[in-house]
Design a protein around this motif. Structure first.
Motif, PDB file in Angstrom:
ATOM      1  N   ILE A  28       0.761  -1.266  -0.076  1.00  0.00           N
ATOM      2  CA  ILE A  28      -0.082  -0.032  -0.027  1.00  0.00           C
ATOM      3  C   ILE A  28       0.930   1.269  -0.012  1.00  0.00           C
ATOM      4  CG2 ILE A  28      -1.672   1.292   1.151  1.00  0.00           C
ATOM      5  CD1 ILE A  28      -2.809  -1.365   2.260  1.00  0.00           C
ATOM      6  N   CYS A  29       2.143   1.277   0.742  1.00  0.00           N
ATOM      7  CA  CYS A  29       2.776   2.425   1.024  1.00  0.00           C
ATOM      8  C   CYS A  29       3.453   2.760  -0.584  1.00  0.00           C
ATOM      9  CB  CYS A  29       4.027   2.105   1.940  1.00  0.00           C
ATOM     10  SG  CYS A  29       3.525   1.972   3.582  1.00  0.00           S
ATOM     11  N   LYS A  30       3.532   1.691  -1.062  1.00  0.00           N
ATOM     12  CA  LYS A  30       4.357   1.833  -2.476  1.00  0.00           C
ATOM     13  C   LYS A  30       3.300   2.163  -3.635  1.00  0.00           C
ATOM     14  CE  LYS A  30       7.865  -0.804  -4.267  1.00  0.00           C
ATOM     15  NZ  LYS A  30       9.030  -0.379  -4.165  1.00  0.00           N
ATOM     16  N   ALA A  31       2.229   1.753  -3.555  1.00  0.00           N
ATOM     17  CA  ALA A  31       1.090   1.889  -4.495  1.00  0.00           C
ATOM     18  C   ALA A  31       0.585   3.378  -4.467  1.00  0.00           C
ATOM     19  CB  ALA A  31      -0.216   0.890  -4.285  1.00  0.00           C
ATOM     20  N   LEU A  32       0.439   3.879  -3.181  1.00  0.00           N
ATOM     21  CA  LEU A  32       0.212   5.148  -2.937  1.00  0.00           C
ATOM     22  C   LEU A  32       1.248   6.299  -2.730  1.00  0.00           C
ATOM     23  CD1 LEU A  32      -2.917   4.374  -0.578  1.00  0.00           C
ATOM     24  CD2 LEU A  32      -2.885   4.494  -2.848  1.00  0.00           C
ATOM     25  N   ASN A  33       2.507   5.713  -2.584  1.00  0.00           N
ATOM     26  CA  ASN A  33       3.608   6.548  -2.649  1.00  0.00           C
ATOM     27  C   ASN A  33       3.621   7.213  -1.536  1.00  0.00           C
ATOM     28  OD1 ASN A  33       6.137   7.360  -3.705  1.00  0.00           O
ATOM     29  ND2 ASN A  33       5.241   9.167  -4.691  1.00  0.00           N
ATOM     30  N   THR A  34       3.214   6.825  -0.250  1.00  0.00           N
ATOM     31  CA  THR A  34       3.391   7.322   1.142  1.00  0.00           C
ATOM     32  C   THR A  34       3.183   6.303   2.390  1.00  0.00           C
ATOM     33  OG1 THR A  34       2.310   8.967   2.730  1.00  0.00           O
ATOM     34  CG2 THR A  34       0.743   8.002   1.175  1.00  0.00           C
TER      35      THR A  34
ATOM     36  N   GLY B 198      -5.907  -2.313  -5.657  1.00  0.00           N
ATOM     37  CA  GLY B 198      -6.416  -3.655  -5.895  1.00  0.00           C
ATOM     38  C   GLY B 198      -5.869  -4.660  -5.100  1.00  0.00           C
ATOM     39  N   LEU B 199      -6.839  -5.568  -4.707  1.00  0.00           N
ATOM     40  CA  LEU B 199      -6.586  -6.726  -4.009  1.00  0.00           C
ATOM     41  C   LEU B 199      -6.705  -7.989  -4.901  1.00  0.00           C
ATOM     42  CD1 LEU B 199      -9.102  -6.148  -0.906  1.00  0.00           C
ATOM     43  CD2 LEU B 199      -6.616  -5.539  -1.032  1.00  0.00           C
TER      44      LEU B 199
ATOM     45  N   VAL C 143       1.595 -18.636  -0.856  1.00  0.00           N
ATOM     46  CA  VAL C 143       2.089 -18.140  -0.060  1.00  0.00           C
ATOM     47  C   VAL C 143       2.625 -19.209   1.157  1.00  0.00           C
ATOM     48  CG1 VAL C 143       1.740 -16.423   1.882  1.00  0.00           C
ATOM     49  CG2 VAL C 143       0.660 -15.820  -0.404  1.00  0.00           C
ATOM     50  N   GLU C 144       3.691 -18.900   1.417  1.00  0.00           N
ATOM     51  CA  GLU C 144       4.290 -19.916   2.797  1.00  0.00           C
ATOM     52  C   GLU C 144       3.818 -19.238   4.007  1.00  0.00           C
ATOM     53  OE1 GLU C 144       8.412 -21.848   4.505  1.00  0.00           O
ATOM     54  OE2 GLU C 144       8.291 -21.012   2.362  1.00  0.00           O
ATOM     55  N   PHE C 145       3.191 -19.945   4.795  1.00  0.00           N
ATOM     56  CA  PHE C 145       2.998 -19.320   6.196  1.00  0.00           C
ATOM     57  C   PHE C 145       2.812 -20.729   7.048  1.00  0.00           C
ATOM     58  CE2 PHE C 145      -0.822 -18.844   9.336  1.00  0.00           C
ATOM     59  CZ  PHE C 145      -0.477 -17.745  10.013  1.00  0.00           C
ATOM     60  N   GLN C 146       3.812 -20.390   8.004  1.00  0.00           N
ATOM     61  CA  GLN C 146       3.966 -21.507   9.271  1.00  0.00           C
ATOM     62  C   GLN C 146       4.195 -22.804   8.755  1.00  0.00           C
ATOM     63  OE1 GLN C 146       0.461 -21.070  11.569  1.00  0.00           O
ATOM     64  NE2 GLN C 146       1.257 -19.170  12.722  1.00  0.00           N
ATOM     65  N   GLY C 147       4.991 -22.933   7.689  1.00  0.00           N
ATOM     66  CA  GLY C 147       5.557 -24.134   6.994  1.00  0.00           C
ATOM     67  C   GLY C 147       4.509 -24.814   5.924  1.00  0.00           C
ATOM     68  N   ASP C 148       3.337 -24.199   5.777  1.00  0.00           N
ATOM     69  CA  ASP C 148       2.533 -24.612   4.946  1.00  0.00           C
ATOM     70  C   ASP C 148       2.363 -23.802   3.455  1.00  0.00           C
ATOM     71  OD1 ASP C 148       1.101 -27.030   5.180  1.00  0.00           O
ATOM     72  OD2 ASP C 148      -0.396 -25.898   6.516  1.00  0.00           O
ATOM     73  N   ILE C 149       1.903 -24.160   2.457  1.00  0.00           N
ATOM     74  CA  ILE C 149       1.668 -23.419   1.264  1.00  0.00           C
ATOM     75  C   ILE C 149       0.082 -23.105   1.424  1.00  0.00           C
ATOM     76  CG2 ILE C 149       1.705 -23.137  -1.210  1.00  0.00           C
ATOM     77  CD1 ILE C 149       4.428 -23.197   0.172  1.00  0.00           C
ATOM     78  N   VAL C 150      -0.381 -21.773   1.378  1.00  0.00           N
ATOM     79  CA  VAL C 150      -1.607 -21.447   1.469  1.00  0.00           C
ATOM     80  C   VAL C 150      -2.072 -20.118   0.395  1.00  0.00           C
ATOM     81  CG1 VAL C 150      -1.944 -22.075   3.873  1.00  0.00           C
ATOM     82  CG2 VAL C 150      -1.368 -19.595   3.397  1.00  0.00           C
ATOM     83  N   SER C 151      -3.160 -19.939   0.310  1.00  0.00           N
ATOM     84  CA  SER C 151      -3.677 -18.845  -0.510  1.00  0.00           C
ATOM     85  C   SER C 151      -3.935 -17.723   0.633  1.00  0.00           C
ATOM     86  CB  SER C 151      -5.134 -19.168  -0.843  1.00  0.00           C
ATOM     87  OG  SER C 151      -4.952 -20.203  -2.187  1.00  0.00           O
ATOM     88  N   ALA C 152      -3.809 -16.434   0.007  1.00  0.00           N
ATOM     89  CA  ALA C 152      -3.529 -15.187   0.838  1.00  0.00           C
ATOM     90  C   ALA C 152      -4.130 -14.002  -0.244  1.00  0.00           C
ATOM     91  CB  ALA C 152      -2.327 -15.118   1.575  1.00  0.00           C
ATOM     92  N   ILE C 153      -4.595 -13.043   0.601  1.00  0.00           N
ATOM     93  CA  ILE C 153      -4.999 -11.810  -0.109  1.00  0.00           C
ATOM     94  C   ILE C 153      -3.584 -10.693  -0.262  1.00  0.00           C
ATOM     95  CG2 ILE C 153      -6.335  -9.618   0.073  1.00  0.00           C
ATOM     96  CD1 ILE C 153      -8.584 -11.002   1.438  1.00  0.00           C
ATOM     97  N   ARG C 154      -3.523 -10.235  -1.337  1.00  0.00           N
ATOM     98  CA  ARG C 154      -1.980  -9.262  -1.561  1.00  0.00           C
ATOM     99  C   ARG C 154      -2.814  -7.965  -2.189  1.00  0.00           C
ATOM    100  NH1 ARG C 154       0.345 -11.601   1.833  1.00  0.00           N
ATOM    101  NH2 ARG C 154       1.958 -13.207   1.503  1.00  0.00           N
ATOM    102  N   VAL C 155      -1.910  -7.225  -1.926  1.00  0.00           N
ATOM    103  CA  VAL C 155      -2.383  -5.758  -2.432  1.00  0.00           C
ATOM    104  C   VAL C 155      -1.394  -5.466  -3.803  1.00  0.00           C
ATOM    105  CG1 VAL C 155      -2.189  -3.342  -2.020  1.00  0.00           C
ATOM    106  CG2 VAL C 155      -2.912  -4.917  -0.117  1.00  0.00           C
ATOM    107  N   ARG C 156      -2.163  -5.196  -4.752  1.00  0.00           N
ATOM    108  CA  ARG C 156      -1.345  -4.752  -5.999  1.00  0.00           C
ATOM    109  C   ARG C 156      -0.363  -3.352  -5.694  1.00  0.00           C
ATOM    110  NH1 ARG C 156      -0.914  -8.501  -9.379  1.00  0.00           N
ATOM    111  NH2 ARG C 156      -2.933  -9.524  -9.985  1.00  0.00           N
ATOM    112  N   VAL C 157       0.648  -3.400  -6.168  1.00  0.00           N
ATOM    113  CA  VAL C 157       1.717  -2.276  -5.868  1.00  0.00           C
ATOM    114  C   VAL C 157       1.059  -1.237  -7.038  1.00  0.00           C
ATOM    115  CG1 VAL C 157       4.002  -1.371  -6.188  1.00  0.00           C
ATOM    116  CG2 VAL C 157       3.553  -3.548  -5.061  1.00  0.00           C
ATOM    117  N   LYS C 158       0.656  -1.533  -8.066  1.00  0.00           N
ATOM    118  CA  LYS C 158       0.202  -0.672  -9.073  1.00  0.00           C
ATOM    119  C   LYS C 158      -1.393  -0.231  -8.588  1.00  0.00           C
ATOM    120  CE  LYS C 158      -0.230  -0.255 -14.169  1.00  0.00           C
ATOM    121  NZ  LYS C 158      -0.302  -1.046 -15.518  1.00  0.00           N
TER     122      LYS C 158
END
Length: 108
Positions: free
Chosen positions: A64-70, A82-83, A89-104
Motif C-alpha cells: 500500500i505504501c508503494k502503491a500510494l507513494n506514502t 487492488g486486492l 504463500v508460505e505460512f507457518q510451513g504450509d503453502i496457502v492462499s492469501a490476499i495481496r495488495v497490488r503495488v500498481k
C-alpha cells in the motif's frame, strides 16, 4: 458447502480469485488480533465497498505504501487499491492462499 467461522476480517475466500477486487480505503485502526498468547496489535484497513477489514501484514502494508507513494496512513483514505488472491504463500510451513495488495494503483 465448506464450514467456516464468522470473522470481522477478510479471508482469501471473500474475494474472487480470477480478477482483482478494486476497493477504496475508508479508514484504518489498530486492533487486537488473535486469541490468548497469540493476541497481537495489528493495523486493519477498512474499505468503502465492504464491511470486513484487511489485517495488514508487512507485505500488504508495504505494498500500500508503494502503491500510494506514502507511508502516512492518514493519506491513504479515499484512495483505491487492488486486492488479489495469491495461491502460493508460505505460512507457518504450509503453502496457502492469501490476499495481496497490488503495488500498481488500479485505474478508474
Amino acid at each position: 458447502m465448506r464450514f467456516s467461522s464468522p470473522s470481522n476480517y477478510l479471508k482469501h475466500t471473500d474475494i474472487p480469485e480470477d480478477h482483482d477486487t478494486v476497493v477504496t480505503i475508508a479508514s484504518y485502526a489498530e486492533e487486537e488480533i488473535g486469541q490468548g498468547e497469540q493476541k497481537k496489535k495489528k493495523w486493519v484497513v477498512y474499505f468503502e465497498e465492504m464491511t470486513l477489514g484487511l489485517v495488514l501484514n508487512k507485505t500488504n502494508g508495504t505494498a500500500i505504501c508503494k502503491a500510494l507513494n506514502t507511508d502516512e496512513m492518514d493519506e491513504w483514505t479515499g484512495h483505491k487499491i487492488g486486492l488479489w488472491v495469491k495461491d502460493d504463500v508460505e505460512f507457518q510451513g504450509d503453502i496457502v492462499s492469501a490476499i495481496r495488495v497490488r503495488v500498481k494503483v488500479p485505474k478508474g
